[in-house]
Design an enzyme around this catalytic site. Sequence first.
Site, short mmCIF file in Angstrom:
data_model
loop_
_atom_site.label_atom_id
_atom_site.label_comp_id
_atom_site.label_asym_id
_atom_site.label_seq_id
_atom_site.Cartn_x
_atom_site.Cartn_y
_atom_site.Cartn_z
N GLU A 72 0.71 -1.28 0.13
CA GLU A 72 -0.21 -0.05 0.09
C GLU A 72 0.86 1.11 -0.09
O GLU A 72 0.51 2.08 -0.75
CB GLU A 72 -1.05 -0.14 1.26
CG GLU A 72 -1.67 1.36 1.54
CD GLU A 72 -2.16 1.32 2.55
OE1 GLU A 72 -1.98 2.32 3.45
OE2 GLU A 72 -3.19 0.49 3.10
N ASP A 136 -5.86 -3.92 -3.09
CA ASP A 136 -6.17 -2.38 -3.20
C ASP A 136 -4.75 -1.87 -3.57
O ASP A 136 -4.83 -0.98 -4.50
CB ASP A 136 -6.67 -1.73 -1.87
CG ASP A 136 -5.63 -1.84 -0.83
OD1 ASP A 136 -5.11 -2.79 -0.58
OD2 ASP A 136 -5.84 -0.94 0.15
#
Length: 393
Positions: A72, A136
């Site tokens: 991330e 993500d």
Amino acid sequence: MRVRINKKIGVALALGLAASVSFANLVKVAQTTAAPGACGDWSGYRAFVERFVQADGRVIDYSTPAQQTTSEGQSYALFFALVANDRATFDRLLGWTRTNLAGNQFDAQNMRLPSWQWGRKADGSYGVLDPNSASDSDLWIAYDLLQAGRLWHEAAYTQLGEALAAQIARQEMTTLPGVGPMLLPGPQGFKSGGVTRLNPSYLPLPVLRSLAHDMPNGPWGKLADSAYKLIKTTAPQGFAPDWAAWQNGQFVVDPKNGDTGSYDAIRVYLWAGLASPADPLAKPWLAALGGMRARVAQTGFPPEKVSSTSGTASGEGPLSYWAALAPYFKALGDERGLGLARTHLAALDTNVPGREPVYYDRVLGLFGTGFIDGRYRFDEAGRLVPSWRKECD
């Protein structure tokens, strides 16, 4: 010049780009790629790179015992480098990600999803702490690469982005009957005993639109519709939960984390605020999240934790919450909320002796302030529209 050309060739080889980038192109890039540094007048970005990005391209969260790096963090930093027109830092970030999170298997013909967590192990050595990937982050990295290919006119980035997106579709997607395609949080560990666990903050509408634009034969356009159904259904009081689940043909409260919305969910409002107003889902998406706006209007601050099913709230959200909510307030035309956010975010420019900058505050701060200050936006197709005042120098 020879030193810089050779250096650029080394970066290309490290990224697995040599097969698709000619020597002439490498020479051209070497002559034009700026070194990491001032990056125009974006002081927040400069401070972030200086504090959190190692010279080799590793982003470090110093607040964790393992001094961890996450996929991330790498994906967000890649995005900020693109917004800053800082190709040298972008390449360093990408090279570190390829080598350490993807085990050097990050080529258009040999693409491995990057491990999500890397850092200090119990024996004191450094390496991968959890080999599972985070979808993500994978989405953001694919997006960063596709936009870098378009904005910097470099096909090698585009090829990597397409290859990564194909692996996401292959390994991190499922189908929910009556809803459509849905993103799993990762390849392993999120489907068990008839329950599929989901994370609403993993689904930024502009990113999904961009992937649908660039790869119309993929699941991305339908995924955007499915994501909206997830957001709307799991936020009955206008508050997004950190986690949700699918069971027996419907969205339900996550059996592991319950209905709490906090540090994960705050990004749901951020992504909603970043979406282009021209996107047909932008307005209904924002409307589904109206609880946060109403709560801040009532109390003057965002709650740290809130029940998505009852609306019961507790605590006061930290600086990162204001950063995430600034684009949300701007998109809603909420001048009071945006003014409150700006007032709080001024603290990002203040160095307090003895107080270390907080990683999550700084990351979401770059997203939030970068957007409301006009450094970037997304168009209807999800493409990044940066305001490149000058090259990073």
